[in-house]
Write a protein that holds these residues in place. Structure first.
Motif, mmCIF file in Angstrom:
data_model
loop_
_atom_site.group_PDB
_atom_site.id
_atom_site.type_symbol
_atom_site.label_atom_id
_atom_site.label_comp_id
_atom_site.label_asym_id
_atom_site.label_seq_id
_atom_site.Cartn_x
_atom_site.Cartn_y
_atom_site.Cartn_z
ATOM 1 N N LEU A 75 0.800 -1.213 0.000
ATOM 2 C CA LEU A 75 0.000 0.000 0.000
ATOM 3 C C LEU A 75 0.837 1.268 0.000
ATOM 4 O O LEU A 75 0.337 2.346 -0.251
ATOM 5 N N MET A 76 2.129 1.160 0.288
ATOM 6 C CA MET A 76 2.995 2.324 0.265
ATOM 7 C C MET A 76 3.595 2.558 -1.113
ATOM 8 O O MET A 76 4.221 3.583 -1.361
ATOM 9 N N ALA A 77 3.402 1.611 -2.029
ATOM 10 C CA ALA A 77 4.064 1.693 -3.335
ATOM 11 C C ALA A 77 3.643 2.939 -4.102
ATOM 12 O O ALA A 77 4.463 3.554 -4.798
ATOM 13 N N HIS A 78 2.383 3.338 -3.994
ATOM 14 C CA HIS A 78 1.905 4.471 -4.775
ATOM 15 C C HIS A 78 2.670 5.744 -4.422
ATOM 16 O O HIS A 78 3.089 6.490 -5.316
ATOM 17 N N ILE A 79 2.847 5.979 -3.121
ATOM 18 C CA ILE A 79 3.553 7.193 -2.714
ATOM 19 C C ILE A 79 4.998 7.156 -3.190
ATOM 20 O O ILE A 79 5.526 8.146 -3.706
ATOM 21 N N THR A 80 5.649 6.021 -3.016
ATOM 22 C CA THR A 80 7.043 5.896 -3.461
ATOM 23 C C THR A 80 7.164 6.113 -4.958
ATOM 24 O O THR A 80 8.049 6.840 -5.428
ATOM 25 N N GLU A 81 6.258 5.504 -5.716
ATOM 26 C CA GLU A 81 6.285 5.652 -7.169
ATOM 27 C C GLU A 81 6.029 7.096 -7.581
ATOM 28 O O GLU A 81 6.714 7.629 -8.465
ATOM 29 N N LYS A 82 5.047 7.733 -6.961
ATOM 30 C CA LYS A 82 4.733 9.124 -7.311
ATOM 31 C C LYS A 82 5.907 10.048 -7.007
ATOM 32 O O LYS A 82 6.214 10.949 -7.785
ATOM 33 N N LYS A 83 6.562 9.827 -5.854
ATOM 34 C CA LYS A 83 7.709 10.677 -5.500
ATOM 35 C C LYS A 83 8.857 10.445 -6.475
ATOM 36 O O LYS A 83 9.520 11.402 -6.919
ATOM 37 N N ASN A 84 9.117 9.201 -6.858
ATOM 38 C CA ASN A 84 10.178 8.898 -7.818
ATOM 39 C C ASN A 84 9.869 9.499 -9.185
ATOM 40 O O ASN A 84 10.762 10.043 -9.854
ATOM 41 N N GLU A 85 8.608 9.412 -9.606
ATOM 42 C CA GLU A 85 8.208 10.006 -10.885
ATOM 43 C C GLU A 85 8.404 11.516 -10.855
ATOM 44 O O GLU A 85 8.869 12.116 -11.832
ATOM 45 N N LEU A 86 8.039 12.124 -9.740
ATOM 46 C CA LEU A 86 8.186 13.570 -9.603
ATOM 47 C C LEU A 86 9.653 13.983 -9.715
ATOM 48 O O LEU A 86 9.990 14.949 -10.411
ATOM 49 N N ASP A 87 10.527 13.248 -9.057
ATOM 50 C CA ASP A 87 11.953 13.578 -9.092
ATOM 51 C C ASP A 87 12.527 13.457 -10.495
ATOM 52 O O ASP A 87 13.527 14.104 -10.826
#
Length: 319
Positions: free
Chosen positions: A144-156
């Motif tokens: 369930l934490m994958a979405h936040i990690t993915e979104k932050k990585n995409e943003l960077d």
């Protein structure tokens, strides 16, 4: 500084998560539960054969409004017990609000699907589809934490922070947590600018400010190339960078032209401003005591999250 872990015991009663009141009192600096109870009436719950308790949702609401306690604890507590029955009840409970906010759109969808009234369309089409989605979400989400990690990585990958700094801009975040999990929303902010970060159709690394206007090269499908798009700036010249993300959202929904985007979404598109937000989040911002299952967290912060899916053999834990 390492974060403090206070909550070794959690109590589950009728799909509600409780923390020991003694632990909660300690986080907020009270010597006893009685002192805490006196300062915060109606928060402490007394259930037969149980220690004195505080709903986890009440604790998080208090913590998010107490900068000192938040700084000491370094995280919030999120625990969810999801059953298909509870999710279906949440869906049914949301329909009156959807009819109020997006009734015209629902009536149009009902007509296009061959139904004479919205209620029949919701019962025979929308509700079964939503239940199927919820079943798939409950079973398939392994992290369930994958979405936040993915979104932050995409943003960077999308943002060049040196470019933002050059033009006096920065990035703000907030985390929306509901029964389906946590979601990260990001915005480019600065003087007269509060702009949602979308996908790679926007060349954020080449953005600039000209005459206070935000200019972002944006992909033009017809021309097959990126062209400069002038998104303007808020004529009030509010420096959104000087306020928190949730303060900015509250300002927008109370001072700007908010429109219905259908599907339980509202949006604000004005010079320098581009925001989509769910109607439930808007209500939550206007009245923090509404919708305890929805938590809005300012910024990009750490938190403990545990999800237990009952009625299946799936059991997901995230930290």
């Amino acid at each position: 500084m390492e974060r403090i872990d206070e909550f070794k015991t959690k109590v589950f009663v009728k799909n509600t998560v409780y923390l020991k009141a003694s632990d909660v009192a300690k986080v907020f600096g009270y010597d006893s539960v009685n002192d805490f109870d006196f300062a915060h009436p109606y928060i402490v719950k007394r259930i037969e054969d149980m220690p004195e308790l505080v709903e986890e949702s009440d604790f998080n609401s208090m913590l998010l409004n107490d900068a000192s306690a938040m700084n000491r604890l370094k995280h919030i507590e999120i625990t969810r017990i999801d059953t298909l029955r509870s999710l279906t009840e949440n869906i049914k409970n949301s329909y009156p609000l959807e009819l109020l906010i997006a009734g015209d759109n629902l009536r149009q969808m009902a007509s296009q699907s061959g139904y004479d009234n919205v209620e029949e369309f919701l019962e025979k089409v929308d509700f079964p589809e939503e239940i199927q989605k919820q079943k798939e979400n409950l079973i398939s989400k392994s992290d369930l934490m994958a979405h936040i990690t993915e979104k932050k990585n995409e943003l960077d990958q999308l943002i060049d922070y040196e470019v933002l700094n050059k033009y006096g801009l920065t990035v703000q975040y907030y985390i929306h947590i509901d029964d389906c999990g946590p979601f990260l929303e990001s915005f480019i902010v600065g003087p007269g600018v509060f702009y949602s970060v979308y996908d790679s159709d926007y060349a954020y690394d080449l953005l600039r400010i000209e005459n206070s206007d935000l200019i972002i090269p944006t992909y033009d499908a017809k021309k097959g190339e990126y062209i400069d798009e002038n998104y303007g700036h808020d004529p009030t010249n509010r420096n959104y960078k000087e306020y928190s993300t949730l303060e900015n959202l509250f300002y927008l929904i109370t001072n700007k032209n908010i429109k219905d985007a259908a599907m339980n979404l509202l949006y604000c598109e004005e010079p320098g401003i581009d925001v989509y937000i769910s109607s439930l989040e808007v209500i939550k911002l206007l009245n923090p005591n509404m919708y305890k299952n929805i938590i809005l967290v300012d910024g990009y912060v750490d938190f403990d999250y545990q999800k237990i899916i009952t009625g299946t053999e799936v059991n997901n834990n995230g930290h």
